[in-house]
Design a protein around this motif. Structure first.
Motif, PDB file in Angstrom:
ATOM      1  N   ILE A 152       0.806  -1.215   0.000  1.00 42.35           N
ATOM      2  CA  ILE A 152       0.000   0.000   0.000  1.00 42.35           C
ATOM      3  C   ILE A 152       0.854   1.287   0.000  1.00 42.35           C
ATOM      4  CG2 ILE A 152      -0.403   0.119   2.531  1.00 42.35           C
ATOM      5  CD1 ILE A 152      -3.340   0.966   1.667  1.00 42.35           C
ATOM      6  N   ALA A 153       1.874   1.339   0.829  1.00 42.75           N
ATOM      7  CA  ALA A 153       2.689   2.567   0.897  1.00 42.75           C
ATOM      8  C   ALA A 153       3.438   2.814  -0.414  1.00 42.75           C
ATOM      9  CB  ALA A 153       3.649   2.502   2.077  1.00 42.75           C
ATOM     10  N   PRO A 154       4.151   1.805  -0.958  1.00 40.68           N
ATOM     11  CA  PRO A 154       4.821   2.041  -2.246  1.00 40.68           C
ATOM     12  C   PRO A 154       3.847   2.460  -3.352  1.00 40.68           C
ATOM     13  CG  PRO A 154       5.622   0.008  -1.264  1.00 40.68           C
ATOM     14  CD  PRO A 154       4.493   0.481  -0.413  1.00 40.68           C
ATOM     15  N   VAL A 155       2.656   1.817  -3.383  1.00 39.04           N
ATOM     16  CA  VAL A 155       1.664   2.161  -4.420  1.00 39.04           C
ATOM     17  C   VAL A 155       1.214   3.611  -4.252  1.00 39.04           C
ATOM     18  CG1 VAL A 155      -0.719   1.694  -5.168  1.00 39.04           C
ATOM     19  CG2 VAL A 155       0.864  -0.193  -4.851  1.00 39.04           C
ATOM     20  N   PHE A 156       0.947   4.017  -3.004  1.00 37.05           N
ATOM     21  CA  PHE A 156       0.560   5.408  -2.725  1.00 37.05           C
ATOM     22  C   PHE A 156       1.623   6.371  -3.252  1.00 37.05           C
ATOM     23  CE2 PHE A 156      -2.800   6.134   0.712  1.00 37.05           C
ATOM     24  CZ  PHE A 156      -3.571   5.091   0.245  1.00 37.05           C
TER      25      PHE A 156
ATOM     26  N   ILE B 292      11.672   6.738  -4.425  1.00 41.30           N
ATOM     27  CA  ILE B 292      11.457   6.361  -3.014  1.00 41.30           C
ATOM     28  C   ILE B 292      10.357   5.297  -2.935  1.00 41.30           C
ATOM     29  CG2 ILE B 292      10.563   7.217  -0.787  1.00 41.30           C
ATOM     30  CD1 ILE B 292      11.994   9.897  -1.419  1.00 41.30           C
ATOM     31  N   GLY B 293       9.288   5.493  -3.744  1.00 39.08           N
ATOM     32  CA  GLY B 293       8.185   4.527  -3.763  1.00 39.08           C
ATOM     33  C   GLY B 293       8.649   3.146  -4.195  1.00 39.08           C
ATOM     34  N   LEU B 294       9.473   3.100  -5.235  1.00 38.46           N
ATOM     35  CA  LEU B 294       9.979   1.803  -5.707  1.00 38.46           C
ATOM     36  C   LEU B 294      10.925   1.177  -4.677  1.00 38.46           C
ATOM     37  CD1 LEU B 294      10.618   2.731  -9.464  1.00 38.46           C
ATOM     38  CD2 LEU B 294       8.834   1.215  -8.582  1.00 38.46           C
ATOM     39  N   ALA B 295      11.754   2.045  -4.067  1.00 36.99           N
ATOM     40  CA  ALA B 295      12.706   1.546  -3.057  1.00 36.99           C
ATOM     41  C   ALA B 295      11.969   1.007  -1.828  1.00 36.99           C
ATOM     42  CB  ALA B 295      13.666   2.663  -2.647  1.00 36.99           C
TER      43      ALA B 295
ATOM     44  N   TYR C  17      11.611  -2.641  -0.857  1.00 37.32           N
ATOM     45  CA  TYR C  17      12.732  -3.389  -0.266  1.00 37.32           C
ATOM     46  C   TYR C  17      12.796  -3.248   1.260  1.00 37.32           C
ATOM     47  CZ  TYR C  17      14.345  -3.974  -5.033  1.00 37.32           C
ATOM     48  OH  TYR C  17      14.418  -4.310  -6.349  1.00 37.32           O
ATOM     49  N   PHE C  18      11.902  -2.431   1.842  1.00 34.51           N
ATOM     50  CA  PHE C  18      11.932  -2.215   3.288  1.00 34.51           C
ATOM     51  C   PHE C  18      10.774  -2.947   3.970  1.00 34.51           C
ATOM     52  CE2 PHE C  18      14.486   1.196   1.678  1.00 34.51           C
ATOM     53  CZ  PHE C  18      15.421   1.461   2.667  1.00 34.51           C
ATOM     54  N   GLU C  19      10.980  -3.271   5.231  1.00 36.61           N
ATOM     55  CA  GLU C  19       9.907  -3.892   6.026  1.00 36.61           C
ATOM     56  C   GLU C  19       8.762  -2.899   6.185  1.00 36.61           C
ATOM     57  OE1 GLU C  19       9.815  -6.969   7.454  1.00 36.61           O
ATOM     58  OE2 GLU C  19      11.680  -7.462   6.410  1.00 36.61           O
ATOM     59  N   TRP C  20       7.537  -3.394   6.309  1.00 38.85           N
ATOM     60  CA  TRP C  20       6.360  -2.527   6.363  1.00 38.85           C
ATOM     61  C   TRP C  20       6.413  -1.547   7.536  1.00 38.85           C
ATOM     62  CZ3 TRP C  20       2.875  -2.158  10.371  1.00 38.85           C
ATOM     63  CH2 TRP C  20       2.919  -3.157  11.342  1.00 38.85           C
ATOM     64  N   GLN C  21       7.098  -1.930   8.648  1.00 35.59           N
ATOM     65  CA  GLN C  21       7.168  -1.045   9.822  1.00 35.59           C
ATOM     66  C   GLN C  21       7.843   0.286   9.487  1.00 35.59           C
ATOM     67  OE1 GLN C  21       7.997  -4.248   9.785  1.00 35.59           O
ATOM     68  NE2 GLN C  21       7.447  -5.287  11.687  1.00 35.59           N
ATOM     69  N   TYR C  22       8.654   0.309   8.425  1.00 35.84           N
ATOM     70  CA  TYR C  22       9.384   1.546   8.072  1.00 35.84           C
ATOM     71  C   TYR C  22       8.695   2.339   6.954  1.00 35.84           C
ATOM     72  CZ  TYR C  22      12.939  -0.471  10.997  1.00 35.84           C
ATOM     73  OH  TYR C  22      13.585  -1.006  12.078  1.00 35.84           O
ATOM     74  N   HIS C  23       7.608   1.786   6.427  1.00 36.78           N
ATOM     75  CA  HIS C  23       6.937   2.456   5.297  1.00 36.78           C
ATOM     76  C   HIS C  23       6.416   3.843   5.665  1.00 36.78           C
ATOM     77  CE1 HIS C  23       6.204  -1.347   2.636  1.00 36.78           C
ATOM     78  NE2 HIS C  23       7.461  -0.995   2.742  1.00 36.78           N
TER      79      HIS C  23
ATOM     80  N   MET D 129       7.340   7.311   3.883  1.00 36.82           N
ATOM     81  CA  MET D 129       6.331   8.233   3.342  1.00 36.82           C
ATOM     82  C   MET D 129       6.525   9.645   3.904  1.00 36.82           C
ATOM     83  SD  MET D 129       2.846   5.960   3.158  1.00 36.82           S
ATOM     84  CE  MET D 129       1.848   7.156   2.254  1.00 36.82           C
ATOM     85  N   ALA D 130       6.920   9.727   5.165  1.00 40.75           N
ATOM     86  CA  ALA D 130       7.173  11.054   5.769  1.00 40.75           C
ATOM     87  C   ALA D 130       8.332  11.735   5.041  1.00 40.75           C
ATOM     88  CB  ALA D 130       7.474  10.912   7.259  1.00 40.75           C
ATOM     89  N   VAL D 131       9.380  10.957   4.751  1.00 42.31           N
ATOM     90  CA  VAL D 131      10.518  11.509   4.002  1.00 42.31           C
ATOM     91  C   VAL D 131      10.055  11.950   2.613  1.00 42.31           C
ATOM     92  CG1 VAL D 131      12.770  10.946   2.950  1.00 42.31           C
ATOM     93  CG2 VAL D 131      12.247  10.143   5.253  1.00 42.31           C
TER      94      VAL D 131
END
Lengths: 195, 96
Positions: free
Chosen positions: A121-125, A155-158, A161-167, A171-173
């Motif tokens: 969800i976060a990368p898609v957003f 950033i969205g594509l990257a 590669y991160f765990e969901w807890q860091y999404h 997104m804030a960045v």
């Protein structure tokens, strides 16, 4: 102001100056980019903190700021274009329609289909937002928005590669890079032009 | 000297008004006044001339008991503006 004995050069300058002046009136002062950047930053950072505190049952509560932001945006646009009788133009209409469609769909996805999208969800957003910001930048010919959109896309594509807890943190960045910084720069540009 | 140029458009304020209307769907009288910074009376006269030439269409309504005038460029106005710009180019760059 009316005189008939103007030279062709003067006519050209007049046309260019008038079109420029009209375009300037359409230029967003960066207020909405900054506003949505700050909302997204506050929401995402709050979510990140709540996740770190393992408050999983309430970590999505900050999302309710988004509908409030949409209500504010509606009244802001209504005041600007209806009350002040600002004319509409093709580019403005396209960007406004695109922005509303994107915003409403992202909210529907977030509130009703987040379980189906899962960790994506976060990368898609971020990728969808990047698409809108980049198009906005290209249409108003403003480089900070173009670069902000490109960076947000990366950033969205990257984020995949991160765990969901860091999404949320990612997104804030993303909100700082693609909305807050271009919003501040656009505000400053407008203020300098008004001096 | 500039006989070939459309006399309706070859005037500062009328050209400004048409240039504005080329970039928007329609504009209110107040928007035209604020953008051109010309006097309301002068704008009214030029709008009437442009309307008579068929270059713009003017819609007069009432909004909250106040008169509300809005205008938009017509197909004829767009064609005249494009023709005017083409001719300007020939004056400025005759060899092109």
């Amino acid at each position: 102001m009316d005189k008939s004995s103007i030279s062709p050069e003067e006519s050209f300058q007049l046309i260019a100056k008038t079109i420029q002046e009209t375009k300037k009136r359409f230029e967003d002062n960066g207020h909405l980019f900054l506003f949505w950047g700050l909302i997204m930053f506050v929401v995402c950072l709050s979510q990140f903190v709540l996740i770190q505190l393992e408050l999983y049952s309430i970590h999505w509560y900050p999302n309710f700021l988004y509908p409030l932001g949409a209500i504010y945006t509606f009244f802001y646009a209504f005041n600007k274009y209806k009350k002040k009788k600002m004319p509409s133009n093709l580019i403005g209409n396209i960007l406004a329609s695109l922005g509303w469609m994107l915003g409403l769909n992202l909210m529907i996805l977030g509130f009703f289909f987040s379980n189906k999208l899962g960790e994506a969800i976060a990368p898609v957003f971020l990728i969808f937002m990047a698409f809108f910001i980049c198009i906005s930048g290209v249409t108003v010919k403003y480089r900070p928005l173009i670069w902000g959109g490109i960076l947000l896309n990366l950033i969205g594509l990257a984020a995949f590669y991160f765990e969901w807890q860091y999404h949320s943190l990612i997104m804030a960045v993303g909100s700082v890079v693609a909305l807050i910084i271009p919003g501040i720069l656009l505000n400053n540009k407008r203020k300098r032009a008004d001096v | 000297m500039f006989n070939d140029l459309d006399p309706i458009l070859h005037s500062q304020l009328r050209l400004s008004i048409v240039s504005i209307l080329m970039t928007v769907d329609e504009a209110s009288f107040s928007f035209i006044r604020d953008t051109t910074k010309a006097a309301a009376g002068n704008i009214s006269i030029q709008i009437k001339k442009l309307e008579e030439a068929g270059y713009i269409k003017v819609v007069k309504t009432f909004k909250n008991n106040y008169p509300n005038t809005s205008m938009a460029i017509t197909e004829k106005g767009i064609a005249a503006f494009e023709d005017y710009v083409d001719k300007l180019k020939k004056y400025i760059y005759p060899q092109a």
